[in-house]
Design a protein around this motif. Structure first.
Motif: not given
Length: 128
Positions: A7, A11, A14-15, A42-43, A45-47, A49-50
């Protein structure tokens, strides 16, 4: 490979995709738009999160390389820089100032290049 690790890798990757699309499309168009801001966010948020998932994995690990290190420092700096970049993008879009657009345009590539440092170093660490 554990589900949290998979995951986190997805993520953070995706970032990279979202942030790269945002920065390079803004660079190509030479004008900041709402679409670019959405990709920046979005980048971010995903960064975030990851990175949070990776930090949790590292915190639960017996690995020697946990804690504060080059990768952790550059990663934290990169997330802060991405957040600043997104906030500045909001300000530039609201003000609709041509000079601010030009300055923002120059800054975007620098932020993206600096963001790549922890992304690449994380990939290198994972390969070891």
């Amino acid at each position: 490979m554990s589900l949290p690790l998979i995951t986190a890798i997805i993520t953070i990757s995706l970032a990279l995709v979202f942030y790269t699309i945002g920065v390079w499309s803004e660079h190509k168009e030479k004008k900041l738009t709402l679409k670019h801001l959405i990709f920046f966010i979005l980048g971010l948020i995903f960064d975030t999160t990851g990175t949070t998932i990776m930090s949790s994995i590292a915190g639960n690990s017996d690995a020697v390389h946990t804690g504060l290190n080059w990768h952790a420092i550059t990663g934290g700096f990169a997330i802060g820089l991405m957040a600043f970049h997104a906030i500045w993008a909001i300000i530039v879009l609201v003000k609709k100032n041509d000079k601010a657009q030009i300055n923002f345009h120059k800054f975007s590539l620098v932020v993206w290049l600096l963001w790549l440092i922890p992304y690449v170093s994380g990939a290198i660490i994972a390969m070891k």
